[in-house]
Write an enzyme that holds these catalytic residues in place. Structure first.
Site, PDB file in Angstrom:
ATOM      1  CD  GLN A 181      82.550  -6.172 -26.079  1.00 12.75           C
ATOM      2  OE1 GLN A 181      82.267  -6.388 -24.906  1.00 12.75           O
ATOM      3  NE2 GLN A 181      82.197  -6.969 -27.081  1.00 12.75           N
ATOM      4  CB  CYS A 229      98.972 -49.588  -5.941  1.00 13.16           C
ATOM      5  SG  CYS A 229      98.845 -50.562  -4.443  1.00 13.16           S
ATOM      6  CD  GLU A 269      97.095 -52.409  -8.316  1.00 14.76           C
ATOM      7  OE1 GLU A 269      96.426 -53.399  -7.974  1.00 14.76           O
ATOM      8  OE2 GLU A 269      97.791 -51.772  -7.506  1.00 14.76           O
TER       9      GLU A 269
END
Length: 568
Positions: free
Chosen positions: A94, A472, A546
């Site tokens: 193919q 942050c 954080e």
């Protein structure tokens, strides 16, 4: 807690907290990098532990033109930094125009090939494509059971892109009965799905696709990823009228156990270069699973990979051309523009990020139950934080290599100054004078976080500092957006609603987030894959700090009498 010039992406396990509380040692920049794997190691580009290379076995046919089948699978697996193994079920003649001939591998040889692999090699995930015959399918099902394969990505290849039938009817029945129920993720396109369900009904919108996915799920697969590339839609998520150009593509990911759906929307790409996209997508999903990604994220990342591979297709062939399986050598485990998503979903970071962005302090801001003294203490510490954040951006400017980056840093400092004034005005509304804010003693949690970021700036480069400041910038925007849409948020008579609006909805902050995201993604892509583990560690450590900042706000002062007082 950031300037109005900075974050975010989409929602999405962590380790011990690094505390900034009483008696805690202030973290150093080098602490975050301890234990990193060597930069030269390709393994540090994966989500696996450094001692193990993820492995994928692909069972499929061969495409001599290289766009689909085994050839495509191996390129995709390698591009995802996994080790690929094969068993070939058929040889095809193919190219991009069509399939000329098929020579099927005898099922006895398929069984011997699979046995040779499983008896000697570690197999994390199995991916199947073109299987060819009922007897081959039965052999594969037997091997899957014998070796207790838990993760099988089944791509039900039945018809080629050019329209050639690749699986006879009796083989489809064997697939339904013997192999599909063993699959972890089933990845049909709409025509394949309708064949499996023996339906002829047209798909008109998302609801039809959800119904098809749910019906497929009842056939036994743990997850179904229904691909919508054959049914383009309008932006209203209805089928594109005949003769009109599609605007979007909708994929549906279905969890058969929870019966929940994820809708994945992406722009429609008008391209003739889509040969082998089904094979490549399934291999990308299998590779992501082998690297430890959760199913929904494995699918999302694979979809992004395919989208970019189509956009950068080389244009080979006279027919349906191949995609670019190895664009940019695809050595990074994320598609362009999705580094932040990669960080937030990383196994080291995911739980920590969730703890930070869904913290109890944040939830109480949303429902208005946070005590005023807690919020005021946080505000005063955040004012101190902003001063050091401005220092960090000033430092970033000094490390920038282009005038454009220097200007970005300078603008950020200006934005932070403006935000600090907003903090002063906000504090006044709670009866706190500017003098009282400026006389506030810095909390250990604030010291630990800000000095860590500054340490990264002093000991690393512009990009590392940008990564350190990213939790942050992007986290606050994600929190603001989440609170605006959370049903528990109190939208009226909430003393903290102005804070929510500032981070979740203000144009200036949203624009800053957009620009910050673009800068981060651009810089990290240019840096290459060698530093990914370094950035993961930096982002992880900053995210933990954080969370400690929220703990401080919730639990009150964490002071150390030996800590120096910050003066202004």
């Amino acid at each position: 807690m950031v300037s109005q010039s900075q974050t975010q992406s989409r929602k999405r396990d962590g380790e011990e907290d690094i505390s900034g509380h009483r008696g805690a040692k202030r973290p150093r920049a080098t602490d975050a990098l301890a234990g990193s794997t060597p930069r030269s190691s390709i393994i540090n580009q994966t989500l696996h532990e450094p001692s193990k290379l993820p492995t994928v076995l692909t069972i499929a046919g061969s495409d001599p033109s290289g766009g689909a089948g085994i050839e495509a699978d191996l390129k995709v697996i390698t591009a995802h930094n996994c080790y690929g193994m094969t068993t070939i079920t058929a040889l095809t003649a193919q190219n991009t125009v069509g399939v000329r001939a098929i020579h099927y591998t005898p099922e006895e040889f398929v069984e011997q090939s699979l046995a040779a692999v499983f008896e000697d090699m570690p197999v994390d995930v199995v991916k199947t494509g073109m299987l060819g015959s009922a007897k081959t399918i039965d052999v594969i099902a037997k091997i899957i059971d014998k070796w207790n394969v838990k993760k099988l990505v089944l791509d039900p290849v039945m018809v080629s892109t050019s329209g050639s039938k690749l699986l006879p009817d009796n083989a489809i029945e064997s697939l339904l009965k013997n192999l599909l129920p063993k699959s972890f993720i089933l990845t049909p396109n709409v025509p394949e799905a309708l064949l499996l369900l023996k339906r002829e009904k047209e798909v008109e919108g998302v609801d039809d696709m959800k119904d098809i996915a749910a019906c497929l799920g009842r056939l036994g697969s743990r997850y179904v990823y229904l691909k919508g590339g054959h049914v383009t839609m309008t932006k209203e998520r209805t089928r594109t009228p005949q003769g009109e150009k599609g605007e979007i593509v909708i994929d549906v990911f279905y969890n058969s156990e929870t019966e929940k759906f994820e809708i994945i929307e992406k722009p429609f790409i008008d391209s003739k270069n889509k040969h082998g996209t089904g094979c490549s997508l399934a291999s990308a999903i299998a590779s992501n699973l082998a690297k430890g990604l959760e199913p929904v994220r494995a699918v999302e990342e694979a979809s992004k990979y395919i989208t970019y591979a189509i956009e950068t297709a080389p244009g080979f062939g006279k027919g349906n051309g191949p995609i670019n399986h190895v664009y940019g050598n695809y050595m990074a485990p994320f598609a362009p523009g999705h580094f932040l998503d990669y960080l937030k979903g990383h196994p080291k970071i995911k739980k920590v990020w969730q703890d930070y962005t869904r913290h109890e302090f944040v939830k109480r801001i949303g429902d208005g139950t946070l005590r005023q003294d807690q919020f005021c203490y946080y505000l005063k510490q955040d004012y101190i934080f902003l001063i050091h954040y401005a220092r960090s951006y000033s430092l970033a400017g000094s490390k920038a290599s282009t005038m454009e980056d220097v200007i970005v840093s300078a603008k950020n400092v200006q934005h932070i100054y403006e935000e600090s004034n907003l903090h002063i005005e906000y504090c006044k509304s709670f009866g706190i004078s500017k003098a009282e804010v400026e006389a506030t003693e810095e909390d250990n949690a604030c010291t630990a976080y800000t000095r860590y970021v500054l340490d990264i700036g002093h000991t690393h480069d512009f990009l590392a500092l940008t990564v350190a400041m990213a939790p942050c910038l992007f986290g606050y925007h994600e929190i603001g957006e989440w609170l605006l849409n959370d049903p528990n948020t109190k939208h009226k008579d909430n003393p903290y609603y102005k804070w929510i609006l500032n981070y979740g909805q203000s144009d200036s902050y949203s624009e800053a987030v957009k620009l910050g995201r673009e800068l981060l993604e651009q810089k990290v892509r240019a840096a290459g894959p060698d530093r990914l583990e370094e950035f993961v560690d930096i982002f992880l450590h900053a995210t933990k700090l954080e969370k400690d900042f929220w703990d401080m706000g919730l639990n009150g002062p964490t002071k150390d009498s030996s800590a120096p007082r910050v003066s202004f």
